[in-house]
Write a protein that holds these residues in place. Structure first.
Motif, PDB file in Angstrom:
ATOM      1  N   UNK A   1       0.898  -1.122   0.135  1.00 39.85           N
ATOM      2  CA  UNK A   1       0.031  -0.111   0.085  1.00 39.85           C
ATOM      3  C   UNK A   1       0.793   1.261  -0.097  1.00 39.85           C
ATOM      4  N   UNK A   2       1.867   1.333   0.852  1.00 41.44           N
ATOM      5  CA  UNK A   2       2.733   2.191   0.804  1.00 41.44           C
ATOM      6  C   UNK A   2       3.488   2.483  -0.517  1.00 41.44           C
ATOM      7  N   UNK A   3       3.765   1.491  -1.213  1.00 40.81           N
ATOM      8  CA  UNK A   3       4.544   1.668  -2.418  1.00 40.81           C
ATOM      9  C   UNK A   3       3.382   2.244  -3.563  1.00 40.81           C
TER      10      UNK A   3
ATOM     11  N   UNK B   1       2.559  -1.935 -12.589  1.00 39.05           N
ATOM     12  CA  UNK B   1       1.938  -2.087 -11.196  1.00 39.05           C
ATOM     13  C   UNK B   1       2.707  -3.390 -10.697  1.00 39.05           C
ATOM     14  N   UNK B   2       3.332  -4.218 -11.546  1.00 37.64           N
ATOM     15  CA  UNK B   2       4.134  -5.365 -11.042  1.00 37.64           C
ATOM     16  C   UNK B   2       5.421  -4.728 -10.586  1.00 37.64           C
ATOM     17  N   UNK B   3       6.052  -3.764 -11.186  1.00 36.82           N
ATOM     18  CA  UNK B   3       7.137  -3.255 -10.703  1.00 36.82           C
ATOM     19  C   UNK B   3       6.995  -2.634  -9.263  1.00 36.82           C
ATOM     20  N   UNK B   4       5.841  -1.778  -9.113  1.00 39.73           N
ATOM     21  CA  UNK B   4       5.819  -1.247  -7.863  1.00 39.73           C
ATOM     22  C   UNK B   4       5.729  -2.353  -6.697  1.00 39.73           C
ATOM     23  N   UNK B   5       4.829  -3.286  -7.144  1.00 42.23           N
ATOM     24  CA  UNK B   5       4.479  -4.158  -5.866  1.00 42.23           C
ATOM     25  C   UNK B   5       5.776  -5.226  -5.975  1.00 42.23           C
ATOM     26  N   UNK B   6       6.975  -5.305  -6.521  1.00 39.96           N
ATOM     27  CA  UNK B   6       7.837  -5.997  -6.533  1.00 39.96           C
ATOM     28  C   UNK B   6       9.217  -5.274  -5.604  1.00 39.96           C
ATOM     29  N   UNK B   7       8.774  -4.263  -5.523  1.00 39.63           N
ATOM     30  CA  UNK B   7       9.850  -3.219  -4.751  1.00 39.63           C
ATOM     31  C   UNK B   7      10.215  -3.898  -3.399  1.00 39.63           C
TER      32      UNK B   7
END
Length: 277
Positions: free
Chosen positions: A190-192, A271-277
């Motif tokens: 959620x923060x990302x 979205x994948x990139x954001x959630x994978x951080x």
């Protein structure tokens, strides 16, 4: 065309027609169960203990199932029945009814409008058809594998956005008392997303967010952990509406996956990139 090829083709057409007819009957079944829940909806149902809450939830489930289960079992007597709506993972081979007789049950008890009835037929671990009814609006969302997704007969299509920074995205809590590692992952995701997306919504149930992805109202939805009953209906709706389904890392999603991401194609990779951080 040889006789064997023609016979195979005719069988495929017959099965598709049968599934379409089955979907229409499934939609009638979830509407009937929804009318029972609508009659039970109103003031907040007070509870002082976890036991009282669970009893009230079970009463809603049982009232809807009394209508829903015999109708679905008569439609597909040979299909198995998933007893536990919070269960996850792969199913045995064959056909199974995966239902949530009161999806968003806790909202129903709190006098909130975000709830419905879902029924999905799964064949060899692939969702074949699904029907989701929202009794307070009268809307029924349906999807048939290879046959598209619809809202009361009108085709659904995911959004055409290509910019996550302009996107409305959403997530949901899979179940109460979630594992702490999953809870921490939810919080960090959620923060990302708060940094990368325009607006982030957090609420239950997952199915209603996924309906909105399929209808192009929300651009992406993700969830960690989860149950078959709250992900399979929306996963089929989003796929048939032209969206992309994967896990949070972009790998192919199955009911056994530890996460789900449903998104418009134009923002899926971001979205994948954001959630994978």
């Amino acid at each position: 065309m040889s006789d064997s090829i023609q016979s195979t083709g005719n069988a495929a057409v017959a099965e598709a027609a049968s599934d379409a007819d089955l979907l229409a009957a499934t939609a009638l079944a979830v509407r009937a169960a929804g009318s029972v829940l609508r009659e039970r909806f109103g003031a907040v149902v007070r509870h002082r203990t976890r036991e009282e809450l669970m009893s009230a939830l079970a009463a809603n489930d049982d009232a809807a199932l009394d209508v829903l289960r015999p109708r679905l079992e008569s439609l597909r007597p040979q299909a198995g029945w998933v007893e536990e709506e919070l269960a996850g993972g792969a199913l045995p081979s064959g056909e199974w009814w995966v239902v949530d007789p009161a999806e968003g049950n806790v909202n129903h008890l709190h006098g909130l409008p975000d709830w419905g009835v879902t029924a999905t037929l799964v064949r060899d671990n692939q969702p074949v058809l699904t029907a989701v009814h929202l009794p307070l609006t009268g809307e029924t969302y349906t999807a048939l594998a290879g046959g598209g997704a619809h809202l009361d007969g009108r085709p659904l299509r995911v959004s055409e956005t290509t910019d996550l920074g302009l996107s409305l995205v959403a997530t949901s809590q899979a179940r109460p008392d979630e594992d702490q590692a999953v809870t921490r992952r939810i919080g960090s995701s959620i923060t990302a997303m708060l940094g990368d997306a325009l607006v982030v919504r957090t609420s239950v149930p997952a199915t209603l967010h996924l309906l909105n992805v399929a209808a192009g109202r929300i651009d992406a939805f993700w969830q960690f952990a989860g149950a078959r009953a709250d992900l399979l209906p929306g996963a089929l709706l989003v796929t048939e509406a032209g969206g992309r389904i994967s896990d949070a890392e972009g790998r192919p999603w199955t009911p056994a996956s530890e996460s789900l991401l449903a998104a418009a194609p134009g923002v899926h990779s971001t979205a994948v990139a954001t959630l994978s951080r």
